[in-house]
Design a protein around this motif. Structure first.
Motif, PDB file in Angstrom:
ATOM      1  N   CYS A 182      94.552   0.405  57.335  1.00 24.07           N
ATOM      2  CA  CYS A 182      93.863   0.321  58.624  1.00 24.07           C
ATOM      3  C   CYS A 182      92.376   0.509  58.348  1.00 24.07           C
ATOM      4  N   PRO A 183      91.620  -0.590  58.237  1.00 28.40           N
ATOM      5  CA  PRO A 183      90.209  -0.474  57.842  1.00 28.40           C
ATOM      6  C   PRO A 183      89.362   0.194  58.933  1.00 28.40           C
ATOM      7  N   HIS A 184      88.539   1.147  58.527  1.00 25.22           N
ATOM      8  CA  HIS A 184      87.572   1.756  59.440  1.00 25.22           C
ATOM      9  C   HIS A 184      86.669   0.652  59.993  1.00 25.22           C
ATOM     10  N   PHE A 185      86.349   0.725  61.273  1.00 24.88           N
ATOM     11  CA  PHE A 185      85.624  -0.387  61.891  1.00 24.88           C
ATOM     12  C   PHE A 185      84.229  -0.565  61.303  1.00 24.88           C
ATOM     13  N   PHE A 186      83.572   0.533  60.920  1.00 28.45           N
ATOM     14  CA  PHE A 186      82.206   0.436  60.388  1.00 28.45           C
ATOM     15  C   PHE A 186      82.149   0.532  58.864  1.00 28.45           C
ATOM     16  N   ASP A 187      83.282   0.695  58.224  1.00 31.85           N
ATOM     17  CA  ASP A 187      83.321   0.720  56.757  1.00 31.85           C
ATOM     18  C   ASP A 187      84.675   0.176  56.333  1.00 31.85           C
ATOM     19  N   ARG A 188      84.779  -1.133  56.181  1.00 31.79           N
ATOM     20  CA  ARG A 188      86.066  -1.788  55.990  1.00 31.79           C
ATOM     21  C   ARG A 188      86.738  -1.380  54.674  1.00 31.79           C
ATOM     22  N   GLU A 189      85.974  -0.821  53.735  1.00 29.98           N
ATOM     23  CA  GLU A 189      86.590  -0.348  52.493  1.00 29.98           C
ATOM     24  C   GLU A 189      87.319   0.979  52.693  1.00 29.98           C
ATOM     25  N   THR A 193     100.725  -5.619  73.663  1.00 31.87           N
ATOM     26  CA  THR A 193     101.590  -6.210  72.634  1.00 31.87           C
ATOM     27  C   THR A 193     100.777  -6.583  71.404  1.00 31.87           C
ATOM     28  N   TYR A 194      99.611  -7.174  71.631  1.00 30.35           N
ATOM     29  CA  TYR A 194      98.757  -7.561  70.502  1.00 30.35           C
ATOM     30  C   TYR A 194      98.293  -6.328  69.723  1.00 30.35           C
ATOM     31  N   CYS A 195      97.972  -5.240  70.424  1.00 31.57           N
ATOM     32  CA  CYS A 195      97.534  -4.006  69.760  1.00 31.57           C
ATOM     33  C   CYS A 195      98.657  -3.421  68.911  1.00 31.57           C
ATOM     34  N   ILE A 196      99.882  -3.367  69.465  1.00 30.85           N
ATOM     35  CA  ILE A 196     101.013  -2.824  68.718  1.00 30.85           C
ATOM     36  C   ILE A 196     101.351  -3.727  67.530  1.00 30.85           C
ATOM     37  N   LEU A 197     101.252  -5.040  67.732  1.00 26.40           N
ATOM     38  CA  LEU A 197     101.493  -5.987  66.637  1.00 26.40           C
ATOM     39  C   LEU A 197     100.473  -5.774  65.517  1.00 26.40           C
ATOM     40  N   THR A 198      99.207  -5.565  65.879  1.00 25.80           N
ATOM     41  CA  THR A 198      98.159  -5.317  64.886  1.00 25.80           C
ATOM     42  C   THR A 198      98.420  -4.006  64.154  1.00 25.80           C
ATOM     43  N   LEU A 199      98.854  -2.985  64.881  1.00 26.89           N
ATOM     44  CA  LEU A 199      99.195  -1.708  64.250  1.00 26.89           C
ATOM     45  C   LEU A 199     100.351  -1.905  63.276  1.00 26.89           C
ATOM     46  N   ASN A 200     101.330  -2.687  63.670  1.00 27.65           N
ATOM     47  CA  ASN A 200     102.475  -2.969  62.799  1.00 27.65           C
ATOM     48  C   ASN A 200     102.015  -3.631  61.498  1.00 27.65           C
ATOM     49  N   ARG A 201     101.080  -4.558  61.593  1.00 30.25           N
ATOM     50  CA  ARG A 201     100.555  -5.224  60.394  1.00 30.25           C
ATOM     51  C   ARG A 201      99.809  -4.249  59.499  1.00 30.25           C
ATOM     52  N   CYS A 202      99.063  -3.337  60.119  1.00 28.09           N
ATOM     53  CA  CYS A 202      98.348  -2.316  59.339  1.00 28.09           C
ATOM     54  C   CYS A 202      99.335  -1.446  58.574  1.00 28.09           C
ATOM     55  N   ILE A 203     100.429  -1.051  59.254  1.00 25.90           N
ATOM     56  CA  ILE A 203     101.450  -0.224  58.603  1.00 25.90           C
ATOM     57  C   ILE A 203     102.103  -1.000  57.471  1.00 25.90           C
ATOM     58  N   SER A 204     102.351  -2.274  57.716  1.00 24.69           N
ATOM     59  CA  SER A 204     103.027  -3.111  56.724  1.00 24.69           C
ATOM     60  C   SER A 204     102.253  -3.164  55.409  1.00 24.69           C
ATOM     61  N   CYS A 205     100.935  -3.332  55.517  1.00 28.74           N
ATOM     62  CA  CYS A 205     100.119  -3.365  54.290  1.00 28.74           C
ATOM     63  C   CYS A 205      99.494  -2.007  53.993  1.00 28.74           C
ATOM     64  N   ARG A 206      99.877  -1.022  54.779  1.00 32.65           N
ATOM     65  CA  ARG A 206      99.394   0.361  54.637  1.00 32.65           C
ATOM     66  C   ARG A 206      97.871   0.386  54.535  1.00 32.65           C
TER      67      ARG A 206
END
Length: 701
Positions: A320-327, A305-318
């Motif tokens: 999804c930061p790369h883990f090793f390069d947040r830009e 649930t937490y993973c899907i919620l996090t994915l939803n937030r990423c979609i919302s702000c369009r």
């Protein structure tokens, strides 16, 4: 995290059991990873022995253990060209390599770079524009990533940075990515590493290891960039694999469930708005942000649930930061506003992941299995594979993969040396065996296993080449050739022994040949031994006995359970009965036009599956020994195997041999029928055309 309803624990345990039942468990996870790392080790040893300036890596779902039979994930291979040097500072320029300067500026999107060509003889800019190089407005000579388009051939197609082999019936898709190694990590990724919380996850030890890993650039630009043809994407695959290998089984299961959910509810109609890599990145961010103690079997629904919620937030702000390069935003330009709203609605409907949405997952019957576990459905009448069946099938698949790779590497070496002199061929093969001997003596346990598996097939080839030369000179086989051939016996169940039997037959040593053939017959267990051909891709049916034993043993079971096809190059022609020699000359000039690249590796050789060759040699040998009853038994077995064995890679060759036996029996109509069946198996590049002409001429006579 948030309050977890009591029933979540019960459903979570049942869901964890379901995933364990379909092979997502510690045992198969380790087995998958060992198989993939062993393949990397095999490649490394052969490449070094051949002085190839390349390094091969296996990335993605298979080495991670994050796939299932139903997901049918493709296989990802990354091949680095080590004669190329991508640098970020002029001090890293290296004499003797093709040097490129990485350029990251305001024109290159985060996660991408430009590559400026430098001179080979001195650390200065390259100045000539040609082929796949172009001059930018600053006068720099940049390498275009479209250089990859020039190496796409046959059934392969360009997909992003990779050369993809797809849509082969019954086979998994395969992506091969060519990459350039970077001398050091890009500054943007280095800055991100410095901000990781090493007290939680990744751990301090992981952090130290990640800093030592290589990164790469691969040939694909940003889809929304004006300079897409000149951009190269940065890859931190080795560091990501380190993270994946650190995950516990619940975290692995969460990732697999995310992929299943995405394919079931989001990526419909062949769309791929949300990639597996985005899911993996979301998982990394979730693990980094939450305590490790929550990631356990009884809590998998809350974690999901937490993973899907996090994915939803990423979609919302369009974003999804790369883990090793947040830009580097993995979602940049991936979907429109309309699609964004649809994705948000879909992911919102999946929350909370209380088990209901999982009931609709059809991959590996996850939904049905969960309903059975929860007593929602009676499982008596459902034909669902058992956990043991999954274990057996996956183990067999991994063992066959190991066998296939050993054959692939050997056959490529033989093909690459086909135009060399006999002396040079032997020198190259001896060099490989010497390297394998040294690696076995000095390497770690996995290197020792790799060396033991690889060495015998090269020894057998050395012995066969020497024997062919001996027979051409004086029709005898030297003790040296026999010693090499015997050293190669343990390559597999049959092929190397059949090579020796073939040589003995060709030199008139019928009793000795019959003895070897009887030994092979005893070793070859029809219910267990799995034929293995690597000449081309075709669907394979696993034998039940093979699957059962594969689940109990490791990769060295290849020696006792797999039968490679028998291959003779033209330089080994004196080791081959005249009936099989036709296969070396199967192609007319017109036929050659119908070959693809993989065909060229084997079609100028005589290649036959072990079991039909065993029965053919028995028929010929027993006939020479004047043992007619046993000879007819061998002929009947040859008929039987051409009709019933599902896994023959060279059925047309077996039928051609059978037809010639029928001609010897003066059964010309049966012989002609064999050749016609052979042509149905392979319409072009088939020696059956020669046999049909001869057979028709004899019938008229």
């Amino acid at each position: 995290m948030f309050h977890t309803p009591d029933h979540y624990h019960s459903i979570s345990m049942r869901l964890s059991e379901v995933l364990g039942d379909i092979g997502v468990n510690e045992k198969l996870l380790l087995k998958r990873r060992r198989s993939e790392v062993l393949e990397e080790t095999n490649k490394a040893i052969i490449y070094r022995a051949r002085k190839c300036q390349m390094t091969a890596y296996n990335f993605g779902s298979w080495p991670e253990g994050t796939t299932t039979t139903g997901l049918r994930s493709d296989t990802d291979h990354l091949l680095t060209l080590d004669y190329i040097n991508v640098i970020q500072d002029w001090s890293e320029w290296t004499l003797g390599k093709y040097n490129f300067l990485m350029i990251q500026n305001e024109t290159s999107p985060p996660g991408y770079c430009l590559l400026q060509r430098l001179r080979d003889d001195t650390p200065l800019p390259y100045t000539h524009e040609h082929n796949h190089f172009v001059k930018d407005t600053s006068g720099r000579i940049l390498l275009k990533n479209t250089i990859l388009d020039t190496i796409v051939e046959g059934i392969e197609q360009r997909q992003g940075p990779s050369i993809a082999t797809t849509q082969q019936p019954g086979m998994l898709d395969r992506d091969i990515v060519s990459a350039f190694p970077c001398t050091s990590w890009p500054q943007s990724a280095k800055a991100c590493l410095g901000h990781l919380d090493v007290n939680n996850w990744p751990t301090a030890n992981m952090y130290r290891y990640i800093k030592t890993t290589k990164c790469f650039v691969v040939g694909v630009g940003n889809k929304v960039s004006e300079n897409a043809d000149f951009e190269w994407r940065l890859s931190t695959s080795l560091a990501e694999r380190c993270l994946m290998f650190s995950l516990n089984i619940t975290q692995i299961r969460c990732y697999i469930l995310m992929k299943m959910i995405i394919k079931t509810y989001i990526n419909l109609d062949n769309e791929s708005f949300i990639s597996s890599f985005m899911c993996k990145t979301v998982l990394f961010h979730c693990i980094e942000s939450k305590p490790l103690y929550i990631w356990k079997e009884c809590n998998i629904l809350s974690c999901l649930t937490y993973c899907i919620l996090t994915l939803n937030r990423c979609i919302s702000c369009r974003n999804c930061p790369h883990f090793f390069d947040r830009e580097n935003n993995l979602m940049a330009g991936k979907f429109s506003d309309k699609v964004k709203q649809e994705l948000l609605q879909t992911t919102a409907n999946l929350l909370p992941c209380d088990g209901m949405s999982l009931l609709g997952i059809q991959f590996d019957n996850v939904g049905e299995r969960l309903q059975i576990k929860l007593n929602i459905m009676n499982g008596v009448h459902h034909n669902i594979p058992s956990p043991d069946e999954y274990t057996r099938h996956t183990s067999a698949q991994l063992l066959r993969q190991t066998a296939r790779f050993i054959l692939d590497m050997h056959n490529v070496v033989i093909h690459e040396t086909k135009d060399e002199s006999l002396v040079m061929k032997l020198r190259i093969l001896l060099q490989i065996v010497q390297h394998l001997t040294r690696y076995y003596r000095d390497g770690d346990m996995l290197v020792k296993v790799s060396s033991r598996l690889l060495a015998p097939i090269y020894c057998s080839s050395i012995g066969s080449l020497i024997a062919s030369h001996n027979i051409q000179i004086n029709n005898t086989v030297s003790p040296q050739a026999l010693a090499w051939l015997e050293t190669g016996f343990d390559s597999d169940v049959a092929s190397s022994r059949l090579k020796l039997a073939s040589i003995l037959y060709c030199t008139g040593q019928m009793e000795s040949a019959a003895f070897i053939l009887n030994d092979v017959d005893q070793r070859y267990n029809i219910e267990v031994t799995q034929p293995q051909c690597s000449c081309y891709d075709f669907p394979i049916t696993h034998k039940i006995g093979f699957e059962q034993i594969s689940s109990q043993y490791g990769e060295e079971a290849v020696k006792y359970m797999v039968a490679y096809c028998v291959r003779f190059s033209r330089e080994e022609i004196k080791c081959v009965p005249h009936e099989l020699q036709y296969e070396m000359f199967r192609s007319t000039q017109e036929d050659i036009q119908h070959r693809d690249i993989s065909d060229n590796i084997w079609m100028d050789c005589a290649v036959v599956d072990s079991l039909p060759y065993l029965y053919f040699l028995q028929y010929k040998t027993l006939g020479n020994l004047n043992r007619p009853e046993e000879q007819q038994q061998a002929l009947n077995k040859l008929v039987w195997v051409t009709e019933t064995e599902d896994n023959l890679g060279h059925r047309e060759t077996a039928l051609n041999l059978l037809g010639q036996c029928m001609e010897q029996e003066n059964r010309l109509d049966d012989a002609l029928q064999c050749y016609m069946l052979s042509l149905r198996e392979r319409e072009t590049n088939n020696a059956a055309k020669i046999h049909i002409c001869r057979c028709l001429a004899n019938i008229r006579l």
